[in-house]
Structure formats: C-alpha cells, structure tokens
Design a protein around this motif. Structure first.
Motif, PDB file in Angstrom:
ATOM      1  N   HIS A 164     -30.066   3.352  -6.836  1.00 64.22           N
ATOM      2  CA  HIS A 164     -30.995   2.287  -6.462  1.00 64.22           C
ATOM      3  C   HIS A 164     -30.689   1.095  -7.360  1.00 64.22           C
ATOM      4  O   HIS A 164     -30.738   1.208  -8.589  1.00 64.22           O
ATOM      5  CB  HIS A 164     -32.449   2.716  -6.670  1.00 64.22           C
ATOM      6  CG  HIS A 164     -32.838   3.951  -5.912  1.00 64.22           C
ATOM      7  ND1 HIS A 164     -33.349   3.921  -4.640  1.00 64.22           N
ATOM      8  CD2 HIS A 164     -32.772   5.262  -6.265  1.00 64.22           C
ATOM      9  CE1 HIS A 164     -33.589   5.158  -4.231  1.00 64.22           C
ATOM     10  NE2 HIS A 164     -33.250   5.988  -5.203  1.00 64.22           N
ATOM     11  N   ARG A 283     -33.346  14.851  -5.847  1.00 65.29           N
ATOM     12  CA  ARG A 283     -34.072  13.629  -5.509  1.00 65.29           C
ATOM     13  C   ARG A 283     -35.557  13.856  -5.282  1.00 65.29           C
ATOM     14  O   ARG A 283     -36.348  12.910  -5.398  1.00 65.29           O
ATOM     15  CB  ARG A 283     -33.457  12.972  -4.273  1.00 65.29           C
ATOM     16  CG  ARG A 283     -33.465  13.833  -3.016  1.00 65.29           C
ATOM     17  CD  ARG A 283     -32.670  13.171  -1.889  1.00 65.29           C
ATOM     18  NE  ARG A 283     -32.603  14.009  -0.691  1.00 65.29           N
ATOM     19  CZ  ARG A 283     -31.707  14.964  -0.500  1.00 65.29           C
ATOM     20  NH1 ARG A 283     -30.817  15.209  -1.452  1.00 65.29           N
ATOM     21  NH2 ARG A 283     -31.690  15.682   0.606  1.00 65.29           N
ATOM     22  N   ASN A 284     -35.957  15.092  -4.959  1.00 62.28           N
ATOM     23  CA  ASN A 284     -37.375  15.356  -4.696  1.00 62.28           C
ATOM     24  C   ASN A 284     -38.089  16.044  -5.847  1.00 62.28           C
ATOM     25  O   ASN A 284     -39.244  16.450  -5.705  1.00 62.28           O
ATOM     26  CB  ASN A 284     -37.512  16.203  -3.419  1.00 62.28           C
ATOM     27  CG  ASN A 284     -37.140  15.417  -2.169  1.00 62.28           C
ATOM     28  OD1 ASN A 284     -37.470  14.238  -2.058  1.00 62.28           O
ATOM     29  ND2 ASN A 284     -36.437  16.049  -1.249  1.00 62.28           N
ATOM     30  N   ARG A 289     -38.939  11.679  -9.013  1.00 65.76           N
ATOM     31  CA  ARG A 289     -39.560  10.825  -8.001  1.00 65.76           C
ATOM     32  C   ARG A 289     -40.584   9.877  -8.634  1.00 65.76           C
ATOM     33  O   ARG A 289     -40.663   8.696  -8.267  1.00 65.76           O
ATOM     34  CB  ARG A 289     -40.216  11.691  -6.926  1.00 65.76           C
ATOM     35  CG  ARG A 289     -40.719  10.892  -5.731  1.00 65.76           C
ATOM     36  CD  ARG A 289     -41.085  11.791  -4.563  1.00 65.76           C
ATOM     37  NE  ARG A 289     -42.172  12.700  -4.905  1.00 65.76           N
ATOM     38  CZ  ARG A 289     -42.071  14.029  -4.908  1.00 65.76           C
ATOM     39  NH1 ARG A 289     -40.927  14.610  -4.578  1.00 65.76           N
ATOM     40  NH2 ARG A 289     -43.099  14.790  -5.233  1.00 65.76           N
ATOM     41  N   ALA A 290     -41.334  10.378  -9.618  1.00 64.33           N
ATOM     42  CA  ALA A 290     -42.339   9.546 -10.279  1.00 64.33           C
ATOM     43  C   ALA A 290     -41.692   8.386 -11.035  1.00 64.33           C
ATOM     44  O   ALA A 290     -42.153   7.238 -10.958  1.00 64.33           O
ATOM     45  CB  ALA A 290     -43.161  10.402 -11.241  1.00 64.33           C
ATOM     46  N   ARG A 292     -38.657   7.127 -10.517  1.00 67.99           N
ATOM     47  CA  ARG A 292     -38.008   6.244  -9.541  1.00 67.99           C
ATOM     48  C   ARG A 292     -39.015   5.272  -8.930  1.00 67.99           C
ATOM     49  O   ARG A 292     -38.785   4.055  -8.883  1.00 67.99           O
ATOM     50  CB  ARG A 292     -37.368   7.095  -8.444  1.00 67.99           C
ATOM     51  CG  ARG A 292     -36.734   6.265  -7.306  1.00 67.99           C
ATOM     52  CD  ARG A 292     -36.391   7.173  -6.142  1.00 67.99           C
ATOM     53  NE  ARG A 292     -37.591   7.736  -5.532  1.00 67.99           N
ATOM     54  CZ  ARG A 292     -37.651   8.919  -4.930  1.00 67.99           C
ATOM     55  NH1 ARG A 292     -36.583   9.700  -4.857  1.00 67.99           N
ATOM     56  NH2 ARG A 292     -38.786   9.346  -4.392  1.00 67.99           N
ATOM     57  N   ASP A 293     -40.144   5.800  -8.456  1.00 68.08           N
ATOM     58  CA  ASP A 293     -41.144   4.946  -7.817  1.00 68.08           C
ATOM     59  C   ASP A 293     -41.694   3.922  -8.798  1.00 68.08           C
ATOM     60  O   ASP A 293     -41.924   2.759  -8.438  1.00 68.08           O
ATOM     61  CB  ASP A 293     -42.274   5.809  -7.240  1.00 68.08           C
ATOM     62  CG  ASP A 293     -41.812   6.702  -6.094  1.00 68.08           C
ATOM     63  OD1 ASP A 293     -40.701   6.474  -5.599  1.00 68.08           O
ATOM     64  OD2 ASP A 293     -42.569   7.608  -5.724  1.00 68.08           O
ATOM     65  N   TRP A 294     -41.882   4.357 -10.051  1.00 68.52           N
ATOM     66  CA  TRP A 294     -42.431   3.438 -11.055  1.00 68.52           C
ATOM     67  C   TRP A 294     -41.470   2.304 -11.369  1.00 68.52           C
ATOM     68  O   TRP A 294     -41.838   1.132 -11.354  1.00 68.52           O
ATOM     69  CB  TRP A 294     -42.764   4.214 -12.344  1.00 68.52           C
ATOM     70  CG  TRP A 294     -43.013   3.275 -13.505  1.00 68.52           C
ATOM     71  CD1 TRP A 294     -44.140   2.562 -13.760  1.00 68.52           C
ATOM     72  CD2 TRP A 294     -42.063   2.934 -14.525  1.00 68.52           C
ATOM     73  NE1 TRP A 294     -43.977   1.801 -14.890  1.00 68.52           N
ATOM     74  CE2 TRP A 294     -42.708   2.007 -15.374  1.00 68.52           C
ATOM     75  CE3 TRP A 294     -40.757   3.308 -14.809  1.00 68.52           C
ATOM     76  CZ2 TRP A 294     -42.082   1.446 -16.490  1.00 68.52           C
ATOM     77  CZ3 TRP A 294     -40.122   2.763 -15.921  1.00 68.52           C
ATOM     78  CH2 TRP A 294     -40.770   1.859 -16.745  1.00 68.52           C
ATOM     79  N   LEU A 296     -38.843   1.109  -9.757  1.00 64.30           N
ATOM     80  CA  LEU A 296     -38.557   0.197  -8.650  1.00 64.30           C
ATOM     81  C   LEU A 296     -39.725  -0.752  -8.404  1.00 64.30           C
ATOM     82  O   LEU A 296     -39.519  -1.948  -8.117  1.00 64.30           O
ATOM     83  CB  LEU A 296     -38.254   1.005  -7.379  1.00 64.30           C
ATOM     84  CG  LEU A 296     -36.960   1.823  -7.403  1.00 64.30           C
ATOM     85  CD1 LEU A 296     -36.789   2.595  -6.100  1.00 64.30           C
ATOM     86  CD2 LEU A 296     -35.747   0.922  -7.646  1.00 64.30           C
ATOM     87  N   ALA A 297     -40.946  -0.243  -8.562  1.00 61.27           N
ATOM     88  CA  ALA A 297     -42.118  -1.117  -8.426  1.00 61.27           C
ATOM     89  C   ALA A 297     -42.195  -2.118  -9.569  1.00 61.27           C
ATOM     90  O   ALA A 297     -42.534  -3.293  -9.372  1.00 61.27           O
ATOM     91  CB  ALA A 297     -43.391  -0.281  -8.374  1.00 61.27           C
TER      92      ALA A 297
END
Length: 302
Positions: A164, A283-284, A289-290, A292-294, A296-297
């Motif tokens: 990403h 990836r899951n 995942r936590a 990654r989401d943080w 990128l946001a």
C-alpha cells in the motif's frame, strides 16, 4: 477447522524435504539454500530427490550454473511459501498471546520523523497490542524473521507481499536559513554549488541538478561523506553544515517552523515511494489489519 485424517497425514512428504524445497525455490540455488539451512549441498540435493520421487515428477531443471523451477515446481512453490508463512504467523501469535506484539520493521528516518510522531494514536486505539519497532535498511524476510509488517522505500513490486503506497519519496534541496544567508540568499539553483553539499555522491543530487538544467560534475570531486539516513543529514543541515536533499513529507515540521527552508519548488521524483508491506498470506491477521487501516487513514488525513 478441517481435520486431516491419518491417511492424509501419511501422504504428506517429510517436512525436512519441504523445508529444503522452499529454500532452493526461493534462492534458485542448491548452494545458497544449503548454506541457509546449515547443511551440505549434497544433503540438500538428496532431500529434493526424495521429494521428487514422492511427487513423481522433477521440480527443478538443472542447467549449467543455474536451475529453474519446472511446471510442477512452480505450482508447489507458492503453496509451500504460504504454508510456512501461516505456520510462522500461528507460532508468533501463540507465543505472544491473544493480543500479542506487533513487530514493525521500518527505515530509521521514517521511524523517527513520522512513525514516532503518530504512533500514540494507534496505541490509544489498541491499548492491549504492544508495538515493537525495528529500524533497519535491509529488506526483511517475513518467512524467516519475527516481523509482522514493514515500511519500505522502493518501486513497490516485491513478490509474495501486499503493498500500500503511503507517499512518494520525492526529493528537493533544503538548508538552514543561516547557511542560505551566509551567501546573501539562495536565489537560483547554481547558488547551491557555492555551499557545502551533504552526501554529494547521492544520485538524487545528479537527478535534481539535471532537472534544474545545471551540470553538476564538480560534485564528484567533493568529499564523499555519507551519513546513511535522511534524519542524520537533516540534523546536519539544521546545524548549518551543508545542503541536504530530502523527502519533504518526512520533514514537514522542520520546514513549517523554519529550521529548514526549501529554496526552490522544483522537486525530483524517481518513481519510488514509501510502502506498507506485509505477507499476502497474513493479510487478514487482526493486528496487521488494524495497523494497516490505522496508518492508511492517518496518511490520508495529512
């Protein structure tokens, strides 16, 4: 969870042979695989022979000074790599506990100039997940090291991983206001050549001066001092010791408060960027995942 019967277990090849196959397929070298696994080349070849006999087909084409995966080998290699990655992840999760430890490998400058300034919000959102940051320039081997996620600089094409893009690794000269004032101000790119240049052997300098339409051959005759990280060069630049060429996104605070100034809008871009990277097979995993989401946001809000 599906169960394996005793018959299915009996059909599985020896783990040692699979382990050797994974290493040989990754290196495409019996010698390098044997060195990694601490065995002789003959022993590694024997394990591959056992596996090929078990499968009933050759896994490698042996050519002079090189080997290649056969079609069966190409089908088997990614599945074996994913299986080892899943096993490694399961082991790490079991060892670390339910919430566990998230191990992040990153470059020193990214760690000090971005991650350290933002990581607090991740810890607030995930208080039971401990984060361990490993700073290194090397490309980590997820299959062999206790690393969950990495931040790399490059073109973004690495096999077996999800990527990403975080932001571009562009570059432009920066210096301290005091150093700029020492020559009456930096008004045109040629003025930079009147000043000490930090890491004059950096290819970014050649590329930036080419964009500015200036020859920079004389940089080759300057002392080739290299500090090994943008963070160190930025500190030297803020101390007035020379002009550094840096990625702006990593030094927003220093530019905003005037410790560094960017004399020109001209910015180089060699196509590289900073990337979030983790094994495709994991990836899951919740902690990956936590994070990654943080991140990128967090990047999107800047």
């Amino acid at each position: 969870m599906p169960d394996l019967s005793s018959r299915q277990f009996a059909q599985l090849p020896p783990l040692q042979a699979i382990r050797v196959f994974e290493a040989v397929a990754r290196h495409l070298s019996f010698t390098k695989a044997a060195e990694e696994l601490g065995m002789t080349q003959a022993a590694a070849s024997y394990q591959i022979k056992l596996l090929e006999e078990r499968i009933g087909a050759p896994l490698f084409l042996r050519r002079p000074k090189q080997i290649e995966l056969t079609e069966p080998g190409q089908r088997l290699a990614p599945a074996v790599s994913e299986a080892f990655s899943l096993l490694s992840g399961a082991y790490s999760a079991a060892r670390a506990g339910a919430d566990g430890v998230l191990c992040v490998s990153t470059l020193l400058t990214f760690a000090s100039n971005w991650l350290a300034q933002h990581l607090g919000s991740f810890q607030v959102a995930h208080p039971s997940l401990a984060v361990r940051v490993d700073t290194s320039n090397r490309v980590v081997d997820f299959a062999r090291e206790d690393i969950d996620i990495a931040i790399r600089s490059g073109g973004g094409k690495w096999p077996g991983v999800e990527t990403h893009m975080l932001f571009k690794a562009d570059f432009t000269p920066v210096l301290s206001p005091r150093l700029a004032a020492s020559i009456g101000g930096v008004k045109e790119p040629a003025d930079l050549l009147k000043l000490p240049i930090l890491d004059p052997g950096d290819i970014w300098w050649q590329e930036w001066f080419a964009l500015a339409g200036l020859p920079a051959e004389e940089l080759a005759s300057r002392p080739g001092t290299s500090m090994g990280a943008q963070a160190y060069e930025a500190n030297a630049a803020m101390a007035g010791h020379g002009v550094a060429i840096l990625t702006r996104a990593l030094f927003k605070n220093e530019l905003a408060d005037g410790r560094l100034v960017q004399p020109f809008d001209l910015v180089g871009d060699d196509g590289h960027a900073y990337w979030l990277v983790y094994p495709t097979a994991r990836r899951n995993v919740p902690k990956i995942r936590a994070f990654r989401d943080w991140i990128l946001a967090e990047i999107a809000c800047q």
